[in-house]
Design a protein around this motif. Structure first.
Motif, PDB file in Angstrom:
ATOM      1  N   ASP A 101       0.823  -1.217   0.000  1.00 40.74           N
ATOM      2  CA  ASP A 101       0.000   0.000   0.000  1.00 40.74           C
ATOM      3  C   ASP A 101       0.859   1.270   0.000  1.00 40.74           C
ATOM      4  N   GLN A 144      -1.093  -2.185  -7.817  1.00 47.51           N
ATOM      5  CA  GLN A 144      -2.545  -2.120  -7.652  1.00 47.51           C
ATOM      6  C   GLN A 144      -3.143  -3.518  -7.675  1.00 47.51           C
ATOM      7  N   ARG A 145      -2.665  -4.364  -8.565  1.00 51.17           N
ATOM      8  CA  ARG A 145      -3.163  -5.734  -8.611  1.00 51.17           C
ATOM      9  C   ARG A 145      -2.813  -6.481  -7.337  1.00 51.17           C
ATOM     10  N   ALA A 169      -2.434  -5.168  -4.370  1.00 49.71           N
ATOM     11  CA  ALA A 169      -3.344  -4.654  -3.344  1.00 49.71           C
ATOM     12  C   ALA A 169      -4.734  -5.239  -3.512  1.00 49.71           C
ATOM     13  N   ASP A 170      -5.218  -5.301  -4.756  1.00 49.70           N
ATOM     14  CA  ASP A 170      -6.547  -5.847  -5.028  1.00 49.70           C
ATOM     15  C   ASP A 170      -6.636  -7.318  -4.637  1.00 49.70           C
ATOM     16  N   GLN A 171      -5.511  -8.027  -4.703  1.00 50.02           N
ATOM     17  CA  GLN A 171      -5.485  -9.451  -4.366  1.00 50.02           C
ATOM     18  C   GLN A 171      -5.269  -9.689  -2.867  1.00 50.02           C
ATOM     19  N   GLY A 172      -5.228  -8.613  -2.079  1.00 54.59           N
ATOM     20  CA  GLY A 172      -5.178  -8.760  -0.633  1.00 54.59           C
ATOM     21  C   GLY A 172      -3.807  -8.658  -0.009  1.00 54.59           C
ATOM     22  N   GLY A 187      -2.011  -5.813   0.385  1.00 56.07           N
ATOM     23  CA  GLY A 187      -1.702  -4.419   0.661  1.00 56.07           C
ATOM     24  C   GLY A 187      -0.858  -4.186   1.897  1.00 56.07           C
TER      25      GLY A 187
END
Length: 298
Positions: A241, A272-273, A275-278, A280
């Motif tokens: 993050d 970003q990917r 972070a989106d995948q958990g 972060g």
């Protein structure tokens, strides 16, 4: 600024991954600190070293002539300072704020203007480094602002840094950090991609790490991150993050100046990917999971 008994302590707002070790270095150097963090439990280590613990950020600003601030983003800082509210000027009058956080350069410049209009002073003082350099007192500081205030900030922050550079007017210290982070982010992303490539080619990762450590590209950063990639240790030095926020700041600053930044734009998409995948809250070495889960299209 006049000083009295109530303002002898230095404030420290924000005891996160970086703020906590910086505050400890200041305490060990003899700086009388008053600390505050949104999660009160994080104040315990500083309290054990002699820090006073404030119940609110307002108490810091009311009691300390000079305060450090290291918060996650611009919104968090505005909320803590009460910026945009009628009492902002009262809080900042006669106070000096030293902002260690990674924020947008233009936002920092405008904050400095607002604080000065309120009768206070502001120093922009981002630091380069992750958790281990922070714990070792080996950060690199960059400062912008008025000379007299920089002098105060430099003296106070020196125990946490192995070098401090003066960058000129407000905004320039943060732009300098963003330039440094461009290299750091590209290097770490490339390293993760290299380890994924080696995995897919069934190479021995320990040998890859040894070869990298022996070569001309080796650095403290590459050694730490290659060890993490080799063992899938994603305990946080710099989180996904935080790295993603840096890519946001860089691409926005580049766009505003009409500068192309294709490498960092790619890094931003990968982070970003992640972070989106958990991932972060994990170390940014965890971006290797993005390559493992679904390689990017060429």
């Amino acid at each position: 600024m006049q000083q009295n008994d109530q303002t002898l302590r230095v404030g420290f707002i924000g005891l996160g991954i970086m703020g906590q070790p910086i505050a400890r270095h200041l305490l060990k150097a003899g700086t009388p600190l008053m600390v505050w963090n949104r999660s009160p439990g994080k104040s315990a280590e500083c309290e054990a070293l002699g820090a006073a613990v404030a119940e609110t950020a307002d108490a810091i600003l009311a009691s300390c002539q000079t305060s450090f601030m290291m918060l996650i983003n611009e919104q968090a800082a505005d909320d803590v300072l009460g910026r945009g509210r009628p009492d902002f000027a009262t809080r900042m009058r006669g106070r000096r704020l030293i902002n260690l956080g990674s924020v947008a350069p233009e936002w920092s410049r405008k904050l400095g203007e607002d604080i000065r209009q309120a009768g206070g002073e502001y120093v922009e003082a981002p630091v380069s480094g992750s958790r281990i350099p922070a714990e070792n007192g080996e950060l690199v500081g960059m400062m912008a602002g008025r000379e007299a205030d920089i002098s105060v900030a430099r003296t106070l922050l020196s125990p946490a840094c192995n070098a401090i550079f003066i960058c000129g007017e407000l905004g320039k210290a943060l732009l300098m950090k963003l330039a440094i982070n461009q290299f750091l982010l590209a290097m770490t992303t490339g390293l993760a991609e290299a380890f994924h490539f080696a995995q897919m080619q069934h190479l021995d990762l320990a040998t890859l790490k040894a070869a990298l450590d022996a070569g001309p590209m080796a650095s403290n950063v590459s050694r730490v991150r290659s060890a993490k990639l080799m063992t899938a240790d994603f305990s946080t030095q710099t989180s996904v993050d935080d790295a993603l926020n840096s890519t946001r700041l860089i691409t926005e600053a580049a766009g505003a100046a009409g500068i192309e930044a294709p490498v960092i734009s790619t890094c931003r998409a990968i982070l970003q990917r992640a972070a989106d995948q958990g991932y972060g809250n994990d170390d940014m070495a965890a971006i290797i999971r993005v390559f493992e889960d679904r390689p990017l299209a060429s």
